[in-house]
Design a protein around this motif. Structure first.
Motif, PDB file in Angstrom:
ATOM      1  N   ASN A 147      26.537  44.415  44.503  1.00 46.09           N
ATOM      2  CA  ASN A 147      27.993  44.268  44.414  1.00 46.09           C
ATOM      3  C   ASN A 147      28.501  43.171  45.342  1.00 46.09           C
ATOM      4  O   ASN A 147      28.008  43.023  46.474  1.00 46.09           O
ATOM      5  N   PHE A 148      29.518  42.438  44.853  1.00 43.31           N
ATOM      6  CA  PHE A 148      30.125  41.353  45.609  1.00 43.31           C
ATOM      7  C   PHE A 148      31.640  41.391  45.418  1.00 43.31           C
ATOM      8  O   PHE A 148      32.145  41.925  44.426  1.00 43.31           O
ATOM      9  N   LYS A 149      32.346  40.788  46.377  1.00 38.73           N
ATOM     10  CA  LYS A 149      33.803  40.688  46.294  1.00 38.73           C
ATOM     11  C   LYS A 149      34.211  39.242  46.502  1.00 38.73           C
ATOM     12  O   LYS A 149      33.788  38.605  47.471  1.00 38.73           O
ATOM     13  N   LEU A 150      35.031  38.741  45.586  1.00 44.10           N
ATOM     14  CA  LEU A 150      35.506  37.361  45.647  1.00 44.10           C
ATOM     15  C   LEU A 150      37.030  37.352  45.621  1.00 44.10           C
ATOM     16  O   LEU A 150      37.646  38.154  44.915  1.00 44.10           O
ATOM     17  N   THR A 151      37.624  36.452  46.371  1.00 49.16           N
ATOM     18  CA  THR A 151      39.078  36.366  46.440  1.00 49.16           C
ATOM     19  C   THR A 151      39.612  35.469  45.333  1.00 49.16           C
ATOM     20  O   THR A 151      39.214  34.308  45.221  1.00 49.16           O
ATOM     21  N   VAL A 152      40.518  36.008  44.523  1.00 50.55           N
ATOM     22  CA  VAL A 152      41.079  35.291  43.372  1.00 50.55           C
ATOM     23  C   VAL A 152      42.418  34.659  43.764  1.00 50.55           C
ATOM     24  O   VAL A 152      43.265  35.319  44.366  1.00 50.55           O
ATOM     25  N   LYS A 153      42.595  33.385  43.406  1.00 51.84           N
ATOM     26  CA  LYS A 153      43.850  32.693  43.694  1.00 51.84           C
ATOM     27  C   LYS A 153      44.636  32.345  42.434  1.00 51.84           C
ATOM     28  O   LYS A 153      45.820  32.092  42.508  1.00 51.84           O
ATOM     29  N   ASP A 154      43.972  32.300  41.284  1.00 50.41           N
ATOM     30  CA  ASP A 154      44.665  31.984  40.035  1.00 50.41           C
ATOM     31  C   ASP A 154      43.936  32.676  38.894  1.00 50.41           C
ATOM     32  O   ASP A 154      42.901  32.192  38.422  1.00 50.41           O
ATOM     33  N   LEU A 155      44.468  33.794  38.455  1.00 54.30           N
ATOM     34  CA  LEU A 155      43.801  34.604  37.432  1.00 54.30           C
ATOM     35  C   LEU A 155      43.734  33.883  36.095  1.00 54.30           C
ATOM     36  O   LEU A 155      42.806  34.092  35.311  1.00 54.30           O
ATOM     37  N   GLN A 156      44.696  33.027  35.804  1.00 57.71           N
ATOM     38  CA  GLN A 156      44.748  32.370  34.503  1.00 57.71           C
ATOM     39  C   GLN A 156      43.792  31.187  34.381  1.00 57.71           C
ATOM     40  O   GLN A 156      43.285  30.901  33.305  1.00 57.71           O
TER      41      GLN A 156
END
Length: 378
Positions: A147-156
């Protein structure tokens, strides 16, 4: 002499993020939708070298491949327009949970008919190092369940990039295949499993993509941040010690909910070492250590680098330490010297949600460090 240069390309241009400051966007992201067509002449001793049979096509195709390798979508060239000091940095909108489950029927790369695969994963448009799974030795059907976690800045616009490699003890690791997943396919808080065919690249016209390279199975879930979350009740009692804020915490307020801690080390002033002044800043929190670049021969460094700490649960009594260090390498040896540090309690950041302040460094004569800290709840 290079003459008559012509470039034909289908670019994808994105102006982002939008900001209230002219020209209303902080950067331009440029990528190519297909390999560019490049036409030119090369004169040498008044003769056109490109007229040599076969050479023109070879040189043109080589340049096209090199350019496409760097800028063919989803790879992008990001051109900054506004300095981040005007608040143009794209704010995170949530956390992408990635579970790399397994791969199926990968390519045979080793002499004995197997591979030693691992997966690198990253989000497009990010400059932070890619995360990677463990290596599974001598198998074409590895199972990771990591499992990993990534920070999203623009979902589109952002996509998850997955690249599978064959680990090598010596030399570069062989590429087994890659694939991307647009984040816009995800619904908030809903886990979705993808079984993805692997390709050499994202060019649909590349004949190498007709070769079967196996599949990779991943499970994705996007958790957006809560814009308005419940704050702690009651007054915040703070006393200042060594310029660090240390709030009092009641017995029932021990842990923070899941969230993202963003720390931007902006710069420092009047930091002075006894032997040298090549300062970098180190952020230590939750057992993780993240470091800025080193700025040589200065007492007033400017870093403006952001660090991200994703937390499932953290004690509000935990301390964020920002330390300024000077490093120098001479005759093959490296010397390191602390120029001062500051401790900031997590409780203060969680309660205030956003702190942008300058702190006097402990164990420093006049040194000050400028830090911006934000807390976002999942």
């Amino acid at each position: 002499m290079l003459v008559d240069v012509q470039v034909f390309a289908a670019p994808r241009i994105v102006f982002k993020p939008l900001v209230p400051t002219f020209p209303c966007f902080s950067s331009i992201a440029v990528s190519l939708l297909e390999k560019p067509q490049i036409d030119f002449g090369l004169n040498l001793m008044k003769a056109d070298v490109m007229a040599i049979p076969g050479l023109y096509h070879y040189v043109q195709e080589t340049i096209r491949k090199q350019v496409a390798g760097f800028y063919l979508w989803p790879q992008t060239l990001e051109i900054p327009i506004l300095d981040s000091s005007v608040g143009a940095t794209k704010k995170p909108v949530g956390i992408l949970h990635v579970k790399v489950v397994r791969a199926i029927e990968l390519l045979k790369m080793d002499f004995l008919g197997a591979s030693d695969p691992y997966v690198k994963l990253s989000l497009s448009g990010e400059r932070i190092p890619a995360k990677r799974t463990s290596v599974k030795m001598r198998t074409l059907n590895p199972v990771w369940n990591e499992n990993f976690k990534l920070t999203v800045k623009d979902l589109q616009s952002q996509v998850l990039e997955l690249r599978v490699y064959d680990w090598e003890k010596i030399g570069p690791h062989d590429k087994l295949g890659m694939q991307v997943v647009p984040l816009r396919l995800l619904s908030p808080h809903e886990a979705k499993e993808f079984t993805l065919d692997l390709f050499k690249n994202q060019n649909p016209n590349d004949p190498h993509n007709k070769r079967r390279r196996g599949k990779v199975v991943v499970e994705l879930r996007f958790d957006p941040f809560k814009e308005d979350h419940e704050r702690f009740s009651g007054p915040l009692e703070v006393h200042v010690s060594n310029q660090s804020r240390v709030p009092s915490i009641s017995e029932d307020e021990h842990f923070a909910a899941s969230g993202l801690l963003l720390i931007t080390v902006i710069g420092a002033q009047d930091v002075e070492g006894k032997r040298h002044n090549n300062p970098c800043a180190v952020a230590l929190f939750g057992g993780e250590r993240k470091r800025t670049k080193t700025v040589k021969k200065t007492q007033d460094p400017c870093w403006n680098e952001e660090f991200q700490f994703v937390l499932d649960e953290a004690s509000l009594k935990e301390v964020i330490r920002i330390e300024v260090i000077s490093k120098r390498r001479k005759f093959g040896f490296q010397s390191k010297e602390s120029l001062g540090y500051v401790d900031i309690q997590l409780f203060d950041v969680v309660h205030n949600e956003h702190i942008n302040d300058k702190f006097h460094l402990i164990n420093s004569r006049n040194g000050i460090v400028h830090v911006d800290m934000r807390w976002r709840v999942i």
